[in-house]
Design an enzyme around this catalytic site. Structure first.
Site, PDB file in Angstrom:
ATOM      1  N   ASP A  37       0.747  -1.339  -0.106  1.00 27.60           N
ATOM      2  CA  ASP A  37       0.002  -0.079  -0.115  1.00 27.60           C
ATOM      3  C   ASP A  37       0.859   1.367   0.033  1.00 27.60           C
ATOM      4  O   ASP A  37       1.727   1.350   1.076  1.00 27.60           O
ATOM      5  CB  ASP A  37      -0.838  -0.098   1.224  1.00 27.60           C
ATOM      6  CG  ASP A  37      -2.239   0.766   1.017  1.00 27.60           C
ATOM      7  OD1 ASP A  37      -2.307   1.194  -0.218  1.00 27.60           O
ATOM      8  OD2 ASP A  37      -2.836   1.367   2.020  1.00 27.60           O
ATOM      9  N   HIS A  68      -4.337  13.641   1.227  1.00 29.82           N
ATOM     10  CA  HIS A  68      -4.650  12.910   2.285  1.00 29.82           C
ATOM     11  C   HIS A  68      -3.356  12.684   3.108  1.00 29.82           C
ATOM     12  O   HIS A  68      -3.499  12.838   4.587  1.00 29.82           O
ATOM     13  CB  HIS A  68      -4.752  11.451   1.906  1.00 29.82           C
ATOM     14  CG  HIS A  68      -4.797  10.378   2.801  1.00 29.82           C
ATOM     15  ND1 HIS A  68      -5.820  10.166   4.018  1.00 29.82           N
ATOM     16  CD2 HIS A  68      -3.906   9.341   3.159  1.00 29.82           C
ATOM     17  CE1 HIS A  68      -5.730   9.050   4.833  1.00 29.82           C
ATOM     18  NE2 HIS A  68      -4.491   8.926   4.298  1.00 29.82           N
ATOM     19  N   GLU A 119     -10.977   3.802   3.524  1.00 29.18           N
ATOM     20  CA  GLU A 119      -9.971   4.702   2.786  1.00 29.18           C
ATOM     21  C   GLU A 119     -10.484   4.367   1.257  1.00 29.18           C
ATOM     22  O   GLU A 119     -10.376   3.195   0.726  1.00 29.18           O
ATOM     23  CB  GLU A 119      -8.555   4.366   2.945  1.00 29.18           C
ATOM     24  CG  GLU A 119      -8.394   5.048   4.369  1.00 29.18           C
ATOM     25  CD  GLU A 119      -6.697   4.848   4.867  1.00 29.18           C
ATOM     26  OE1 GLU A 119      -6.374   5.748   5.600  1.00 29.18           O
ATOM     27  OE2 GLU A 119      -5.975   4.175   4.196  1.00 29.18           O
ATOM     28  N   GLU A 153      -9.222   4.211  -2.257  1.00 27.89           N
ATOM     29  CA  GLU A 153      -7.964   4.016  -3.050  1.00 27.89           C
ATOM     30  C   GLU A 153      -8.034   3.214  -4.459  1.00 27.89           C
ATOM     31  O   GLU A 153      -9.286   2.630  -4.694  1.00 27.89           O
ATOM     32  CB  GLU A 153      -7.068   2.877  -2.281  1.00 27.89           C
ATOM     33  CG  GLU A 153      -6.517   3.523  -0.981  1.00 27.89           C
ATOM     34  CD  GLU A 153      -5.484   2.820  -0.257  1.00 27.89           C
ATOM     35  OE1 GLU A 153      -4.705   2.298  -1.033  1.00 27.89           O
ATOM     36  OE2 GLU A 153      -5.352   2.987   0.921  1.00 27.89           O
ATOM     37  N   ASP A 174      -9.283   0.335   1.832  1.00 24.51           N
ATOM     38  CA  ASP A 174      -8.280   0.041   2.888  1.00 24.51           C
ATOM     39  C   ASP A 174      -8.856   0.225   4.186  1.00 24.51           C
ATOM     40  O   ASP A 174      -8.492   1.381   4.964  1.00 24.51           O
ATOM     41  CB  ASP A 174      -7.024   0.918   2.605  1.00 24.51           C
ATOM     42  CG  ASP A 174      -6.159   0.493   3.558  1.00 24.51           C
ATOM     43  OD1 ASP A 174      -5.868  -0.545   4.285  1.00 24.51           O
ATOM     44  OD2 ASP A 174      -5.210   1.505   3.837  1.00 24.51           O
ATOM     45  N   ARG A 196      -8.820   3.466  13.451  1.00 21.44           N
ATOM     46  CA  ARG A 196      -7.966   4.391  13.692  1.00 21.44           C
ATOM     47  C   ARG A 196      -7.434   4.454  15.401  1.00 21.44           C
ATOM     48  O   ARG A 196      -6.237   4.829  15.358  1.00 21.44           O
ATOM     49  CB  ARG A 196      -8.732   5.844  13.459  1.00 21.44           C
ATOM     50  CG  ARG A 196      -8.969   6.119  11.990  1.00 21.44           C
ATOM     51  CD  ARG A 196      -8.012   6.003  10.942  1.00 21.44           C
ATOM     52  NE  ARG A 196      -8.614   6.601   9.842  1.00 21.44           N
ATOM     53  CZ  ARG A 196      -7.731   6.381   8.531  1.00 21.44           C
ATOM     54  NH1 ARG A 196      -6.498   5.963   8.867  1.00 21.44           N
ATOM     55  NH2 ARG A 196      -8.358   6.537   7.485  1.00 21.44           N
ATOM     56  N   GLN A 209      -4.811   1.610  15.139  1.00 24.93           N
ATOM     57  CA  GLN A 209      -3.423   2.152  14.388  1.00 24.93           C
ATOM     58  C   GLN A 209      -2.855   3.421  15.105  1.00 24.93           C
ATOM     59  O   GLN A 209      -1.642   3.164  15.107  1.00 24.93           O
ATOM     60  CB  GLN A 209      -4.119   2.821  13.085  1.00 24.93           C
ATOM     61  CG  GLN A 209      -3.116   3.308  12.122  1.00 24.93           C
ATOM     62  CD  GLN A 209      -3.780   4.032  11.162  1.00 24.93           C
ATOM     63  OE1 GLN A 209      -5.030   3.938  10.737  1.00 24.93           O
ATOM     64  NE2 GLN A 209      -3.114   4.464   9.988  1.00 24.93           N
ATOM     65  N   LYS A 267      -5.024  -2.127  10.208  1.00 23.92           N
ATOM     66  CA  LYS A 267      -5.337  -2.437   8.860  1.00 23.92           C
ATOM     67  C   LYS A 267      -5.775  -3.942   8.265  1.00 23.92           C
ATOM     68  O   LYS A 267      -6.123  -4.090   7.114  1.00 23.92           O
ATOM     69  CB  LYS A 267      -4.192  -1.573   7.919  1.00 23.92           C
ATOM     70  CG  LYS A 267      -3.656  -0.383   8.288  1.00 23.92           C
ATOM     71  CD  LYS A 267      -4.621   0.720   7.433  1.00 23.92           C
ATOM     72  CE  LYS A 267      -3.876   1.932   7.408  1.00 23.92           C
ATOM     73  NZ  LYS A 267      -4.675   3.066   6.467  1.00 23.92           N
ATOM     74  N   THR A 269      -9.551  -5.857   3.974  1.00 27.33           N
ATOM     75  CA  THR A 269      -9.200  -5.051   2.558  1.00 27.33           C
ATOM     76  C   THR A 269     -10.543  -5.321   1.564  1.00 27.33           C
ATOM     77  O   THR A 269     -10.557  -6.656   1.208  1.00 27.33           O
ATOM     78  CB  THR A 269      -8.028  -4.958   2.085  1.00 27.33           C
ATOM     79  OG1 THR A 269      -6.976  -4.726   3.289  1.00 27.33           O
ATOM     80  CG2 THR A 269      -7.784  -4.057   0.999  1.00 27.33           C
ATOM     81  N   GLU A 323     -10.619  12.448   7.780  1.00 29.61           N
ATOM     82  CA  GLU A 323     -10.545  13.623   6.958  1.00 29.61           C
ATOM     83  C   GLU A 323     -11.768  14.506   7.085  1.00 29.61           C
ATOM     84  O   GLU A 323     -12.008  15.546   7.517  1.00 29.61           O
ATOM     85  CB  GLU A 323      -9.835  13.613   5.933  1.00 29.61           C
ATOM     86  CG  GLU A 323      -8.423  12.964   5.698  1.00 29.61           C
ATOM     87  CD  GLU A 323      -7.971  12.649   4.349  1.00 29.61           C
ATOM     88  OE1 GLU A 323      -8.418  11.287   3.962  1.00 29.61           O
ATOM     89  OE2 GLU A 323      -7.792  13.537   3.593  1.00 29.61           O
TER      90      GLU A 323
END
Lengths: 436, 436
Positions: free
Chosen positions: A135, A142, A207, A209, A241, A245, A248, A261, A265, A382
């Site tokens: 990744d 971001h 996420e 992607e 992804d 949080r 993480q 993570k 996925t 975000e």
């Protein structure tokens, strides 16, 4: 500039009902995948409208010859790895032939019609066995948005504009669209507490992607030059992804993301080929004044001229409250694949620059592709500013992070004047409560 | 406490010449691997002295029955993944039967002798297809030594004693002992310079680790309890996590090691089983006063009582100068596997605690297993204090980091009063100059 040919002609029509004008899979797309029809084992297929063309069936019916037949032969079995390994020649030959076979007026229409499965009755699988998953972190908005939450005055670390930052991800937990995602438990240390706790994540996020499927690969110790890197790219997909949080944040120093993570996925199951995306190639945006030039091993004129992608990306959120009220999914974000600070060729060249070998079916993620402004952010971290500013929904609900029953849908579309719009299909999954 | 049985009897003798007293592979070890004899395709084998017992041959000769035959059947093909997936029952039955067949006085001696290959004429392969590779960081002295180079007063980060830190590694570049390692090129920013450079690594290092082979695995979303985690462990090997310190130092923030590690990982090719290591199990060392108790999901009384390993670990360095002078390899370090702050069961339980699925043939690395004092460090970064204090060799050479032509050999041995010593075989590779 990638070559455009007869398969890209916006005037092409297919005899398959609903294919013309299909938001994802008109005859100009022809993405590759692995499906199980209601009555059968997993097999290779090509999406067209609301149907899937049976690739082994096409071969058995004698409708393919030469390089196109070679591609279909390599697609036998439960994954497309051998087809990806063949590179562009057979893949393009297959595309050209299938485009002919599916056109209005095809002399083989009857034979081809017998090889179309209803997409709705097919189960989709991962299109290839994924050896390694890497990744990247090339979505610069971001990187700035998340970096700002830790370092307000200096969001980007010093290496960011010199190399495409990436890390190894977990391959075993990648699943195709539609597979529910179980909320992970894990160790967290909430703000203001001393001792960590173990329990279900309370800051579960998505996420947005793109995924990149690797084709032929390279031998260990033999780097891929940036000018040859596009030959390694066999196609693209959407990639979510999923990120816890709180897990993480506590675990990731000093070796990077791990359990925050690796629980899941999700990818869209169709490999959208470089050929299908050729009309949507654009120049890499010039770097802002003051940014460093890439080092020579990352710089190629042709790549700078046409190595970026113009694809509209969307995140939709469908909550239990919206479903109960019969309301549509909430459009959380709209971004674009052009917000990559590094091209895919630069990612491949950097990845192999020390000799690391890529293999057919390896998957690269781009990292979250946020746009520069509110409404274009590719994660809730975000969008809600770290959970401080909730998203408000028409159902009266609000969301800071994902709750059980929430369904996240990612979409990607190529839109360019003079060309047929194409899409990636959905990358969708619902959050279910954790175990225990 | 793991059960000891007749296969561990120190008095056992084998009819295979050189097996009794062999430093690695006496009849009490019986590790599993994949080899190509001079005349044939890759096949499963068991190391005994300087020979390799042909496992498919044993099955074909009708010398195995029941669970032992089931294990050998699962070992057909180019990798042992299906055998690892079976778990302990068939693996133990195979061990018990092979121990009988190889003993002095075996009634089947003649038939078995016909199935022994000379190890020297066999090519070794990876013993299984490695799906995902995860590298941990549980050697606390290594974590302190390397952390001290960045944070002299506070070498361990706050999470270290609460969870086994790990990260995803690169599976595709793992190679068996004997495969040369090409010096990687990469992007670095030497101290005192502003702009990064691209070129061959100048701070190439080894890391002394154990590898852990995963057996049955777990389904996505279904964590493995710490008390059941040993059932997931199918065996052990040596692992050299080659590291380009200059590439690593510039790239690793914020997402962890990537190209500084992914150019190569070398493992010893024999899977030393948990059964063979049963005599060398010891209690996990009590935590120093003031260290936190592990959270419940990481704590199991049986694991604390016998979840650690007492294995002597060594690093030997053989340089071109030593070879030219006919001098032996220089013993750089002598450490022990007991220097793990977390047990293997805790690593497995943590890895799966959020639902991440492990699969048969996945590989875990422990992280560098340095001892607490000089002479016991598992990397040159520690041994030479970041390159400041070179290692001096009998050839007159000195080394701060590895040079082309240097060969690194890792060894592991179990030594316990009353039991036959066993070893892992060598994990060896030579550094060759980079491309271009």
């Amino acid at each position: 500039m990638p070559v455009l040919d007869a398969t890209h002609d916006a005037a092409l029509r297919s005899f398959v009902p609903g294919a013309d004008g299909h938001p994802d899979f008109p005859i100009q797309n022809l993405p590759l995948g692995i499906v199980s029809p209601a009555d059968g084992a997993p097999r290779a297929g090509i999406a067209i409208g609301e149907r899937v063309l049976d690739l082994p069936g096409l071969l058995a019916a004698g409708l393919l010859a030469g390089e196109a037949a070679r591609a279909a032969e390599a697609a036998a079995g439960p994954g497309l790895n051998r087809l990806l390994a063949l590179g562009a020649g057979p893949r393009r030959a297959l595309r050209a032939r299938v485009s002919e076979l599916l056109r209005e007026g095809s002399p083989d229409r009857a034979a081809v019609e017998a090889l179309l499965h209803e997409a709705a009755s097919c189960r989709v699988h991962l299109p290839a066995a994924i050896g390694d998953y890497t990744d990247f972190f090339v979505g610069i908005h971001h990187a700035e948005n998340t970096g700002r939450q830790f370092r307000p005055d200096n969001p980007l670390l010093p290496n960011y504009k010199h190399l495409p930052i990436g890390y190894h991800g977990r391959a075993s937990s990648i699943r195709p669209s539609g597979t529910p995602v179980r909320r992970p438990s894990g160790q967290t240390r909430p703000p203001g507490t001393e001792a960590p706790l173990f329990g279900p994540s309370r800051r579960l996020d998505y996420e947005l992607e793109l995924g990149v499927w690797i084709g032929p690969g390279n031998a260990l110790g033999e780097p891929v030059a940036v000018g040859a890197a596009q030959d390694q790219v066999a196609g693209f997909c959407l990639l979510n992804d999923w990120s816890a949080r709180d897990i993480q944040g506590w675990e990731y120093q000093p070796l990077g993301p791990f359990l925050g993570k690796s629980f899941a996925t999700t990818i869209s199951p169709w490999i959208v080929t470089p050929e299908a995306l050729a009309p949507f190639r654009i120049p890499q945006a010039p770097r802002p004044a003051g940014d460093p030039e890439p080092l020579p091993y990352l710089l190629d004129a042709a790549d700078q001229a046409a190595g970026a992608l113009d694809l509209v990306l969307e995140v939709l959120l469908l909550t239990p409250g919206l479903k109960a009220a019969g309301l549509p999914a909430h459009p959380v974000s709209r971004s674009n694949a052009r917000h990559m600070y590094w091209t895919v060729a630069q990612m491949v060249a950097h990845h192999t620059s020390g000799g690391c070998n890529l293999q057919p079916g390896d998957l690269l993620g781009t990292g979250t592709l946020s746009g520069p402004e509110a409404g274009a952010y590719g994660s809730l971290l975000e969008t809600t500013n770290g959970g401080r500013e909730p998203v408000r929904l028409a159902s009266g609900e609000e969301r800071r992070f994902l709750e059980d029953g929430d369904e996240v849908v990612l979409k990607a579309r190529g839109l360019r004047e003079g060309f047929a719009p194409i899409g990636f299909g959905e990358c969708r999954a619902v959050i279910v409560g954790g175990a225990g």
